[in-house]
Design a protein around this motif. Structure first.
Motif, mmCIF file in Angstrom:
data_model
loop_
_atom_site.group_PDB
_atom_site.id
_atom_site.type_symbol
_atom_site.label_atom_id
_atom_site.label_comp_id
_atom_site.label_asym_id
_atom_site.label_seq_id
_atom_site.Cartn_x
_atom_site.Cartn_y
_atom_site.Cartn_z
ATOM 1 N N TYR A 152 -8.087 -0.706 3.055
ATOM 2 C CA TYR A 152 -7.232 -0.915 4.427
ATOM 3 C C TYR A 152 -7.528 -2.443 4.954
ATOM 4 C CZ TYR A 152 -4.984 0.673 8.396
ATOM 5 O OH TYR A 152 -4.189 0.979 9.572
ATOM 6 N N ASN A 153 -6.385 -3.119 4.982
ATOM 7 C CA ASN A 153 -6.598 -4.582 5.370
ATOM 8 C C ASN A 153 -5.665 -4.832 6.519
ATOM 9 O OD1 ASN A 153 -3.978 -4.282 4.360
ATOM 10 N ND2 ASN A 153 -4.475 -5.101 2.240
ATOM 11 N N ASN A 154 -5.468 -6.036 7.079
ATOM 12 C CA ASN A 154 -4.767 -6.377 8.122
ATOM 13 C C ASN A 154 -3.155 -6.127 8.200
ATOM 14 O OD1 ASN A 154 -7.057 -7.267 9.550
ATOM 15 N ND2 ASN A 154 -6.971 -9.187 8.732
ATOM 16 N N SER A 155 -2.578 -6.292 6.831
ATOM 17 C CA SER A 155 -1.209 -5.987 6.632
ATOM 18 C C SER A 155 -0.831 -4.563 6.830
ATOM 19 C CB SER A 155 -0.869 -6.486 5.262
ATOM 20 O OG SER A 155 -1.052 -7.804 5.003
ATOM 21 N N LEU A 156 -1.911 -3.667 6.391
ATOM 22 C CA LEU A 156 -1.547 -2.120 6.472
ATOM 23 C C LEU A 156 -1.740 -2.047 7.803
ATOM 24 C CD1 LEU A 156 -3.514 -0.775 3.516
ATOM 25 C CD2 LEU A 156 -0.972 -0.545 3.938
ATOM 26 N N ARG A 157 -2.617 -2.460 8.771
ATOM 27 C CA ARG A 157 -2.850 -2.423 10.082
ATOM 28 C C ARG A 157 -1.455 -2.624 10.789
ATOM 29 N NH1 ARG A 157 -7.104 -4.670 10.463
ATOM 30 N NH2 ARG A 157 -8.492 -2.612 10.225
ATOM 31 N N LYS A 158 -1.002 -3.869 10.442
ATOM 32 C CA LYS A 158 0.192 -4.300 11.007
ATOM 33 C C LYS A 158 1.555 -3.419 10.733
ATOM 34 C CE LYS A 158 2.756 -7.347 13.457
ATOM 35 N NZ LYS A 158 4.128 -6.795 13.165
ATOM 36 N N ALA A 159 1.493 -2.947 9.576
ATOM 37 C CA ALA A 159 2.946 -1.967 9.104
ATOM 38 C C ALA A 159 2.673 -0.703 10.021
ATOM 39 C CB ALA A 159 2.717 -1.795 7.756
ATOM 40 N N LYS A 160 1.214 -0.140 10.100
ATOM 41 C CA LYS A 160 0.923 1.026 10.779
ATOM 42 C C LYS A 160 1.381 0.805 12.288
ATOM 43 C CE LYS A 160 -2.332 4.866 11.349
ATOM 44 N NZ LYS A 160 -3.615 5.358 10.942
ATOM 45 N N GLN A 161 1.124 -0.206 12.949
ATOM 46 C CA GLN A 161 1.469 -0.433 14.162
ATOM 47 C C GLN A 161 2.776 -0.381 14.516
ATOM 48 O OE1 GLN A 161 -0.762 -4.074 15.405
ATOM 49 N NE2 GLN A 161 -2.612 -3.060 15.378
ATOM 50 N N ASP A 162 3.360 -0.938 13.468
ATOM 51 C CA ASP A 162 5.067 -1.009 13.456
ATOM 52 C C ASP A 162 5.602 0.322 13.362
ATOM 53 O OD1 ASP A 162 4.988 -3.713 13.958
ATOM 54 O OD2 ASP A 162 5.431 -4.298 11.878
ATOM 55 N N LEU A 163 5.024 1.063 12.606
ATOM 56 C CA LEU A 163 5.469 2.504 12.185
ATOM 57 C C LEU A 163 5.362 3.284 13.512
ATOM 58 C CD1 LEU A 163 6.344 4.659 10.494
ATOM 59 C CD2 LEU A 163 3.990 5.096 9.885
ATOM 60 N N GLN A 203 10.452 2.316 7.927
ATOM 61 C CA GLN A 203 9.086 1.602 8.215
ATOM 62 C C GLN A 203 7.990 2.666 7.497
ATOM 63 O OE1 GLN A 203 8.683 -1.252 9.252
ATOM 64 N NE2 GLN A 203 6.398 -1.152 9.172
ATOM 65 N N ARG A 204 8.203 4.107 7.694
ATOM 66 C CA ARG A 204 7.348 4.977 7.110
ATOM 67 C C ARG A 204 7.481 4.968 5.519
ATOM 68 N NH1 ARG A 204 8.857 11.057 8.457
ATOM 69 N NH2 ARG A 204 10.534 10.540 7.191
ATOM 70 N N ILE A 205 8.567 4.764 5.034
ATOM 71 C CA ILE A 205 8.592 4.519 3.412
ATOM 72 C C ILE A 205 7.797 3.269 3.100
ATOM 73 C CG2 ILE A 205 9.934 4.212 1.446
ATOM 74 C CD1 ILE A 205 11.948 6.120 2.755
ATOM 75 N N LEU A 206 7.953 2.307 3.897
ATOM 76 C CA LEU A 206 7.365 0.870 3.665
ATOM 77 C C LEU A 206 5.956 0.834 3.846
ATOM 78 C CD1 LEU A 206 7.529 -2.362 3.102
ATOM 79 C CD2 LEU A 206 7.751 -2.559 5.664
ATOM 80 N N MET A 250 3.235 0.393 0.430
ATOM 81 C CA MET A 250 2.140 -0.656 0.752
ATOM 82 C C MET A 250 0.765 0.149 0.728
ATOM 83 S SD MET A 250 3.595 -2.943 3.971
ATOM 84 C CE MET A 250 2.000 -3.695 4.297
ATOM 85 N N LEU A 251 0.386 1.343 1.154
ATOM 86 C CA LEU A 251 -0.822 2.005 1.139
ATOM 87 C C LEU A 251 -1.096 2.299 -0.410
ATOM 88 C CD1 LEU A 251 -3.007 2.997 2.873
ATOM 89 C CD2 LEU A 251 -1.927 5.198 2.963
ATOM 90 N N GLU A 252 -0.024 3.012 -0.884
ATOM 91 C CA GLU A 252 -0.420 3.218 -2.541
ATOM 92 C C GLU A 252 -0.664 2.108 -3.241
ATOM 93 O OE1 GLU A 252 2.956 5.419 -3.439
ATOM 94 O OE2 GLU A 252 2.532 7.216 -2.686
ATOM 95 N N GLN A 253 -0.060 0.774 -3.011
ATOM 96 C CA GLN A 253 -0.205 -0.455 -3.751
ATOM 97 C C GLN A 253 -1.548 -1.010 -3.358
ATOM 98 O OE1 GLN A 253 1.853 -1.449 -6.116
ATOM 99 N NE2 GLN A 253 0.468 -3.355 -6.546
ATOM 100 N N ALA A 254 -1.918 -0.794 -2.220
ATOM 101 C CA ALA A 254 -3.322 -1.153 -1.895
ATOM 102 C C ALA A 254 -4.480 -0.571 -2.595
ATOM 103 C CB ALA A 254 -3.475 -1.355 -0.204
#
Length: 394
Positions: free
Chosen positions: A179-190, A212-215, A219-223
């Motif tokens: 779990y990184n900052n990019s995932l945290r930002k994407a979750k906040q947008d979601l 946004q949910r698909i994105l 991203m989570l699977e790729q991380a």
């Protein structure tokens, strides 16, 4: 409010002055705004003059200039501290069909930074109580206790704190390693698009939320893939086998007792016998408590007053009687299991280690009574104020 439940202007003056005096004691930015219904623009209005004097005496200033009512008076006000200027561009307009104008202003305030709160906890459930009790018996607290009261208190707190760090160290809730900052930002947008869709029910927000949910899912699977790819690189065959085994076969705790050599009937009888024995033990404990209570509640004859004291003489208490270990043990067991963050051990854990700690606590009490001195380190306390109602509804 007067005795006949009428609001008066002098009463408002008194309460408003108390409010400003209370606000003045607290730091920070303060802004009071609203319809005060005083013609502060009229220098000959007695009520407005008194109101302006109250504002000035509390080091506040009024920022609205010009009429805010259709009659041409300034009734809607903005009050701030006179020495802290964070309100800019105060202006009035009449966009609404109302007898009052709209007062607008800009606040020169920056958004406060978000502070992360680190929560620490101890895993008491994984703690080996028997090993903890053994370490207490083997520590200097029980083997070589100090004869100085303050030193003994420090020894008590330090030894128990060190043992707690060994048997139940403080831990911080972990975060997934991928779990990184990019995932945290994407979750906040979601979550933001989800809230917009739930509040408005517009189709455009629903479509953005789905994208946004698909994105975020991709991203989570790729991380996760990238994390495990890097963790597998450079591993030997044995390490690779251990990691794959740990991922594919997570360990699970046994919830049933060992039933080796038992058929289904024997296992059922084993369960039945277990609960029967448990009920019998509870009944025995209740009988013991009832017998002890009846013995403690038996009437005790009060001592007769001494009659051989010569007139004019008085008895003096020169020292306290020492407390016994059994008396301290009973007080600990009978006390409620509430704890304070200043305690080196929670009360429920002290009760489990009462055989090891009661001699030390009795020694501390007896030293305090013998020296006539309360330990300095025990004079601290945590005071949590509670907000109580200052009025009652009639």
């Amino acid at each position: 409010m007067t005795s006949d439940k009428r609001l008066t202007v002098p009463l408002f003056y008194n309460e408003f002055l108390l409010l400003l005096e209370d606000i003045a004691l607290h730091p920070g930015f303060v802004m009071l705004c609203g319809d005060f219904n005083f013609h502060v623009d009229d220098a000959f209005n007695q009520n407005a003059v008194v109101f302006n004097d109250i504002i000035s005496s509390a080091s506040f200033s009024q920022l609205v200039a010009g009429p805010t009512h259709e009659a041409g008076h300034t009734l809607d006000l903005i009050l701030t501290r006179a020495l802290v200027n964070f309100v800019n561009e105060v202006k009035t307009s009449n966009p609404l069909p109302s007898d009052h104008a709209v007062v607008e202003c800009w606040l020169n305030l920056s958004k406060p930074e978000q502070h992360k709160v680190k929560v620490k906890f101890r895993k008491f459930r994984d703690m080996d109580i028997d090993a903890f009790r053994y370490d207490i018996r083997s520590s200097t607290l029980c083997v070589t206790p100090s004869s100085d009261l303050n030193v003994l208190i420090d020894q008590y707190e330090n030894v128990l704190a060190d043992l707690m760090d060994v048997h139940a160290p403080e831990t911080i809730p972990g975060v997934s390693p991928w779990y990184n900052n990019s995932l945290r930002k994407a979750k906040q947008d979601l979550r933001r698009w989800e809230r917009l869709w739930n509040s408005s029910k517009l189709e455009v927000y629903r479509q953005i939320f789905r994208k946004q949910r698909i994105l975020y899912k991709n991203m989570l699977e790729q991380a996760k893939k990238e994390y495990y790819r890097l963790s597998f690189e450079g591993c030997s065959a044995r390490q690779l086998f251990q990691k794959v085994c740990r991922l594919s076969s997570p360990s699970s705790s046994k919830t049933l007792p060992s039933n080796e050599g038992m058929n289904r009937r024997q296992l059922a009888e084993h369960f039945s016998q277990f609960f029967s024995d448990k009920i019998d033990n509870i009944k025995c404990e209740l009988d013991t408590i009832r017998d002890t209570s009846s013995f403690a509640s038996a009437p005790v004859s009060s001592p007769k007053p001494a009659t051989d004291v010569p007139p004019g003489e008085h008895h003096c208490m020169l020292q306290f009687d020492c407390v016994t270990v059994e008396a301290v043990k009973k007080l600990i067991i009978d006390s409620p299991s509430t704890s304070c963050e200043l305690d080196p051990l929670p009360t429920w854990l002290v009760k489990k280690c009462v055989d090891e700690l009661s001699p030390v606590i009795a020694r501390i009490i007896n030293l305090s009574l013998r020296n006539g001195h309360f330990p300095d380190s025990l004079e601290g306390a945590n005071v949590n104020p509670l907000l109580k109602k200052t009025w009652t509804r009639s």
